[in-house]
Enzyme design. Structure first.
Site, mmCIF file in Angstrom:
data_model
loop_
_atom_site.group_PDB
_atom_site.id
_atom_site.type_symbol
_atom_site.label_atom_id
_atom_site.label_comp_id
_atom_site.label_asym_id
_atom_site.label_seq_id
_atom_site.Cartn_x
_atom_site.Cartn_y
_atom_site.Cartn_z
ATOM 1 N N GLU B 20 0.802 -1.222 0.000
ATOM 2 C CA GLU B 20 0.000 0.000 0.000
ATOM 3 C C GLU B 20 0.835 1.272 0.000
ATOM 4 O OE1 GLU B 20 -3.576 0.301 2.217
ATOM 5 O OE2 GLU B 20 -3.981 -1.852 2.138
ATOM 6 N N HIS B 286 -2.559 -1.295 9.584
ATOM 7 C CA HIS B 286 -2.219 -2.683 9.906
ATOM 8 C C HIS B 286 -0.992 -2.692 10.820
ATOM 9 C CE1 HIS B 286 -4.440 -4.960 6.580
ATOM 10 N NE2 HIS B 286 -4.847 -3.718 6.527
#
Lengths: 436, 436
Positions: B20, B286
């Protein structure tokens, strides 16, 4: 299809690899017909139409998988249609007499205009992706592998559909357990590459994988002049396109390689010559290639370090050429994306103007009438923008891989015994060189 | 990005794998900052936005390549955006102390609604493509390899972004020439799989590749409850989505495998726990995974034939489950394509009707006004039709691969010493079973 099935049944090859079987129904029809002679078959599905690739084998297929090319033409070139096929490379793994054989079948983007070939970059990117896929899967992507190859330049003339490959004389290799993780003993690549032997993509593929060209290797060739696979004698071929090539062109190939410990050669190579092997109209617009390959045990060879020799320089030079082509492609893709973004801006302005006109009365009907084309323009430009952004990413991904490989090749040369002058890529690589 | 760079510099891992990182500028910024500690780096470009995958390494990267997933969501789900990223798996080859290490980094399609997950089939297809890619490139696609794996079921709880992997204790393997074609000694897969440990895709990946889960293997774990990598303590996480999971979910993994002759274990595994390792707001939504892996020489092991044992049945059962999921997906994709073709028909009728109205005068203005939406409907339905045709092809390609693998697994079971009852797939496989 009926005659093709009859022909394949009669010849009873070990392996028949076909391209441009666009209809899955045609495949199923062939499959039924060939079942007694070729118990194993597979159709590679991809894209919207299908990759067109399929295979019929006398021997069980142990595994198969496929890799769809990242770049494959433009969706708005509907009359060319390549984009809709989702062109790919298919892989089959066969076990023959104790040998592990990796067979690749592929079909690259067509060349519609050799003088002004807008698909050149995509074909070079596909050739690189194909070479990397073969290298990864069959030859071992372990860093040094690029440099221990039997390097060959593409020389000699030309070939092409329904490649038919026959293997025999596979010796039994006793006591080799096939259930351990191992690479292929023999790699075979057959397909319609849409590349002439001296084209950049073809040279890149051969140099990077070390694959040998059956036509250049065999001592027993029979068929069309100069091994051409698209010949003027074929009634389905556009004669005008072949005008600069009196014998035709060689764009279909049987390429092979064996790992150390094995030796592969092409005993015979045949092509059809513009018509059905037994008279009548041809089975395809391309000539069929039929090879008899022979694999033997050989003592493991001493592999010299060709990076320092002329072959190493040849590899570097073809890598550089491919890098430049992809770099050009990236610039072009970005130009199109920028152009499309200007058109989007203009389209938005036009739409606003039309709305104002419609609201103000007067030429209301005309304004409303123009909405459809202006919205169409906007959507079309948006799609073109997105597509070329994706094209630029894809091309710069391939360029980065080439950049890396080139950097390593140069290092190897610099540290070599002859200490050749460093081959620098020059300034135009600026935006890529900072990467490892 | 600044704080992430500081963190990576301070920790000085051997290898840092990120997902990401959507902006290439962010990558270039990190690259400059990390250059002294991590001299090698690579950004995997694909799709329109980019795959988001990048890697920083203390050791030279020998080779890299990538494989973009065939299926990755729907372009018209613009608010989800996955389709625009061109999600992929990146591969790096490293040589560490004479070992060949293949490192894969990936990010699968996100799960936006677990109760009604319209992307389930795509994620299963991606997991299969990922498993096949790893199997092909690193583990040897040689027909039998599926059956000699250390098979493990996905059990235990959960993990997740900025996976950080540290390798040490890599012993020197003397005299092993690395320039010959060979497979990897060690395979490492890190990434955001967007799969819970018991999800079909996760089980399929583990069963088919034989990769081991660091969280389940390590004896020294410190971090979030149950190894979760998306936890409610993280302020960037949507708390409502995590309501059914009080500890959070484990969807990021460090998975590994060594070939026969080597033994790999996870010495320690750490995760962050919802905030910056040194206080403050977290570096990502995360949690980071940090593993210390140890590779040792081990005597080549006798590999039993697990197809005949309970693990073999487990593999067959997960393959069957995946086959059924893909079969459902093919049917659904075809339904959408058929639906879109009806809408195209209706759109054409509507357009003809509007043209007639406009020509006939009367409600002319209204008719012309409706042109834009009806042409839009037509084009939209056309795009949906093409997209779902391509989806059906992609899914049926993966289904054919599974079908083949299942057939071979059944054969192996049937011919096994225990002669278990044949595991037949039932009638619903009709259209695929005729294929080899």
């Amino acid at each position: 299809m009926k005659r093709l099935g009859d022909f394949l049944n009669m010849e009873s090859f070990d392996l028949a690899l076909l391209e441009e079987v666009w209809s899955e129904q045609d495949f199923q029809h062939l499959r039924q017909k060939l079942l007694p002679t070729y118990p194993a078959a597979h159709y590679f599905r991809s894209g919207i139409i299908g990759s067109g690739l399929c295979v019929f084998s006398k021997h069980p297929i142990q595994e198969f998988t496929q890799h769809v090319y990242t770049l494959n033409g433009y969706p708005y070139m509907i009359h060319h249609g390549d984009w809709f096929c989702g062109k790919a490379v298919g892989l089959l793994v066969l076990h023959l007499s104790g040998l592990v054989l990796n067979v690749y079948v592929t079909h690259l983007h067509a060349e519609y205009n050799r003088q002004k070939d807008i698909y050149l970059t995509h074909r070079v990117a596909q050739a690189w992706e194909l070479a990397q896929f073969i290298q990864c899967v069959s030859l071992g992507l372990t860093g040094e592998v690029g440099w221990d190859q039997g390097l060959r330049g593409g020389q000699g003339p030309t070939y092409r559909r329904a490649e038919l490959v026959r293997e025999e004389c596979l010796p039994h290799r006793p006591g080799s357990p096939s259930h351990t993780s191992k690479k292929a003993d023999v790699v075979l690549l057959c397909g319609d590459l849409n590349l002439h032997p001296k084209d950049l993509g073809c040279r890149l593929l051969k140099e990077w994988t070390g694959l040998h060209d059956a036509y250049l290797e065999t001592r027993d060739f029979k068929g069309s002049e100069e091994g051409c696979t698209m010949v003027p004698e074929n009634c389905y071929v556009n004669q005008r396109e072949l005008e600069p090539f009196p014998f035709g062109i060689r764009i279909d190939y049987v390429l092979y390689k064996a790992v150390s410990g094995f030796y592969i050669s092409c005993k015979t190579l045949r092509t059809t010559t513009g018509h059905d092997p037994h008279s009548g109209s041809p089975l395809s617009d391309h000539e069929a290639l039929m090879a008899t390959l022979c694999v033997r045990h050989s003592p493991p060879q001493h592999t010299p370090s060709p990076t320092h020799g002329p072959e190493g320089s040849q590899l570097i030079s073809v890598l550089k050429e491919a890098w430049r082509e992809l770099d050009l492609g990236v610039a072009q893709a970005r130009w199109w994306a920028t152009f499309a973004s200007y058109v989007i801006g203009l389209g938005l302005l036009l739409l606003a103007f039309l709305c104002a006109l419609a609201a103000g009365g007067g030429v209301r009907e005309v304004a409303i009438l123009l909405w459809t084309p202006s919205v169409g323009l906007l959507l079309g430009a948006g799609a073109v923008y997105l597509f070329h952004m994706q094209e630029a990413k894809g091309l710069s991904g391939a360029r980065a891989e080439l950049q890396h490989v080139l950097g390593r090749a140069r290092e190897a040369q610099d540290s070599g015994p002859e200490s050749q002058p460093a081959l620098l890529l020059g300034q135009q690589e600026g935006d890529g060189t900072e990467e490892q």
